[in-house]
Design a protein around this motif. Structure first.
Motif, mmCIF file in Angstrom:
data_model
loop_
_atom_site.group_PDB
_atom_site.id
_atom_site.type_symbol
_atom_site.label_atom_id
_atom_site.label_comp_id
_atom_site.label_asym_id
_atom_site.label_seq_id
_atom_site.Cartn_x
_atom_site.Cartn_y
_atom_site.Cartn_z
ATOM 1 N N ILE A 52 -31.357 17.544 3.493
ATOM 2 C CA ILE A 52 -32.046 16.289 3.176
ATOM 3 C C ILE A 52 -31.658 15.823 1.774
ATOM 4 N N ALA A 53 -31.610 16.736 0.824
ATOM 5 C CA ALA A 53 -31.237 16.385 -0.553
ATOM 6 C C ALA A 53 -29.835 15.790 -0.599
ATOM 7 N N ASP A 54 -28.942 16.289 0.230
ATOM 8 C CA ASP A 54 -27.588 15.737 0.283
ATOM 9 C C ASP A 54 -27.598 14.290 0.774
ATOM 10 N N MET A 55 -28.547 13.941 1.633
ATOM 11 C CA MET A 55 -28.635 12.582 2.156
ATOM 12 C C MET A 55 -29.073 11.592 1.081
ATOM 13 N N LEU A 56 -29.705 12.072 0.021
ATOM 14 C CA LEU A 56 -30.133 11.182 -1.062
ATOM 15 C C LEU A 56 -28.944 10.561 -1.788
ATOM 16 N N LYS A 57 -27.788 11.179 -1.672
ATOM 17 C CA LYS A 57 -26.597 10.725 -2.384
ATOM 18 C C LYS A 57 -25.917 9.543 -1.708
ATOM 19 N N ASN A 58 -26.370 9.147 -0.520
ATOM 20 C CA ASN A 58 -25.687 8.111 0.251
ATOM 21 C C ASN A 58 -25.996 6.709 -0.259
ATOM 22 N N GLY A 59 -25.478 6.384 -1.415
ATOM 23 C CA GLY A 59 -25.605 5.045 -1.980
ATOM 24 C C GLY A 59 -27.042 4.644 -2.235
ATOM 25 N N GLU A 60 -27.267 3.342 -2.291
ATOM 26 C CA GLU A 60 -28.608 2.843 -2.553
ATOM 27 C C GLU A 60 -29.521 3.018 -1.354
ATOM 28 N N GLU A 61 -28.969 3.013 -0.148
ATOM 29 C CA GLU A 61 -29.778 3.148 1.057
ATOM 30 C C GLU A 61 -30.265 4.569 1.287
ATOM 31 N N GLY A 62 -29.557 5.546 0.757
ATOM 32 C CA GLY A 62 -29.905 6.941 1.015
ATOM 33 C C GLY A 62 -31.334 7.293 0.696
ATOM 34 N N PRO A 63 -31.786 7.099 -0.542
ATOM 35 C CA PRO A 63 -33.157 7.472 -0.887
ATOM 36 C C PRO A 63 -34.218 6.724 -0.094
ATOM 37 N N ILE A 64 -34.010 5.433 0.140
ATOM 38 C CA ILE A 64 -35.003 4.656 0.889
ATOM 39 C C ILE A 64 -35.053 5.129 2.335
ATOM 40 N N ALA A 65 -33.900 5.336 2.937
ATOM 41 C CA ALA A 65 -33.848 5.802 4.323
ATOM 42 C C ALA A 65 -34.468 7.186 4.461
ATOM 43 N N VAL A 66 -34.181 8.078 3.515
ATOM 44 C CA VAL A 66 -34.760 9.425 3.558
ATOM 45 C C VAL A 66 -36.276 9.338 3.422
ATOM 46 N N CYS A 67 -36.750 8.509 2.507
ATOM 47 C CA CYS A 67 -38.183 8.319 2.322
ATOM 48 C C CYS A 67 -38.844 7.857 3.621
ATOM 49 N N LEU A 68 -38.271 6.833 4.243
ATOM 50 C CA LEU A 68 -38.826 6.320 5.505
ATOM 51 C C LEU A 68 -38.799 7.375 6.605
ATOM 52 N N CYS A 69 -37.740 8.156 6.651
ATOM 53 C CA CYS A 69 -37.625 9.204 7.665
ATOM 54 C C CYS A 69 -38.664 10.306 7.449
ATOM 55 N N ILE A 70 -38.887 10.691 6.186
ATOM 56 C CA ILE A 70 -39.893 11.714 5.891
ATOM 57 C C ILE A 70 -41.269 11.204 6.295
ATOM 58 N N LYS A 71 -41.578 9.956 5.936
ATOM 59 C CA LYS A 71 -42.868 9.376 6.311
ATOM 60 C C LYS A 71 -43.041 9.360 7.826
ATOM 61 N N GLY A 72 -41.984 9.001 8.528
ATOM 62 C CA GLY A 72 -42.050 8.965 9.986
ATOM 63 C C GLY A 72 -42.212 10.346 10.591
ATOM 64 N N ALA A 73 -41.498 11.322 10.052
ATOM 65 C CA ALA A 73 -41.558 12.686 10.585
ATOM 66 C C ALA A 73 -42.928 13.323 10.344
ATOM 67 N N LEU A 74 -43.596 12.917 9.273
ATOM 68 C CA LEU A 74 -44.888 13.503 8.919
ATOM 69 C C LEU A 74 -46.056 12.549 9.169
ATOM 70 N N LEU A 75 -45.826 11.524 9.984
ATOM 71 C CA LEU A 75 -46.817 10.483 10.219
ATOM 72 C C LEU A 75 -48.160 11.032 10.701
ATOM 73 N N HIS A 76 -48.137 11.984 11.596
ATOM 74 C CA HIS A 76 -49.369 12.517 12.186
ATOM 75 C C HIS A 76 -49.724 13.894 11.646
ATOM 76 N N VAL A 77 -49.216 14.205 10.476
ATOM 77 C CA VAL A 77 -49.451 15.514 9.868
ATOM 78 C C VAL A 77 -50.256 15.325 8.588
ATOM 79 N N ARG A 78 -51.279 16.135 8.408
ATOM 80 C CA ARG A 78 -52.015 16.120 7.150
ATOM 81 C C ARG A 78 -51.311 17.105 6.223
ATOM 82 N N TYR A 79 -50.861 16.606 5.065
ATOM 83 C CA TYR A 79 -50.086 17.451 4.164
ATOM 84 C C TYR A 79 -50.253 16.976 2.731
ATOM 85 N N ASP A 80 -49.835 17.828 1.811
ATOM 86 C CA ASP A 80 -49.861 17.512 0.391
ATOM 87 C C ASP A 80 -48.434 17.126 -0.016
ATOM 88 N N PRO A 81 -48.199 15.846 -0.363
ATOM 89 C CA PRO A 81 -46.842 15.399 -0.708
ATOM 90 C C PRO A 81 -46.190 16.195 -1.840
#
Length: 124
Positions: free
Chosen positions: A59-88
């Motif tokens: 996942i950390a490697d995906m952050l390097k993918n230009g300007e879209e990388g961090p935003i896309a990773v953020c959205l994907c993490i939110k989606g993957a943990l949408l129904h999970v109660r967790y401490d960010p």
């Protein structure tokens, strides 16, 4: 000679394409799955598993993918943990304990991913 030249050009384009591709939510989810119990706060004294650390490094490697990388990773993490109660903050803690190549920032349900940017020093 011309065939070798064209072959090298095609080969370089094929190899360069994955580095420029937008991060995949499927890959982010796959990296997070082994970390679920840790991120949810279970087993507080235990470090993340080796599988979790490998996933977080991917996942950390995906952050390097230009300007879209961090935003896309953020959205994907939110989606993957949408129904999970967790401490960010446990995402960042796991990243630090795993010594990921780039530290993952905390991403919670209320994180605004469009404001999410990344530089070598961390998230800004």
């Amino acid at each position: 000679m011309v065939k070798i030249f064209y072959t090298l050009i095609i080969l370089s384009l094929v190899l360069a394409a994955p580095a420029m591709a937008k991060p995949s939510c499927k890959m982010v989810s796959k990296g997070l799955v082994p970390c679920y119990s840790y991120i949810k706060g279970k087993y507080h004294s235990i470090k993340p598993s080796n599988r979790c650390c490998r996933g977080l490094n991917d996942i950390a490697d995906m952050l390097k993918n230009g300007e879209e990388g961090p935003i896309a990773v953020c959205l994907c993490i939110k989606g993957a943990l949408l129904h999970v109660r967790y401490d960010p903050t446990r995402i960042t803690l796991a990243s630090q304990q795993c010594h990921t190549r780039l530290s993952l920032p905390p991403v919670g349900h209320n994180t605004v991913c469009s404001r999410y940017s990344f530089d070598r020093a961390g998230v800004v």
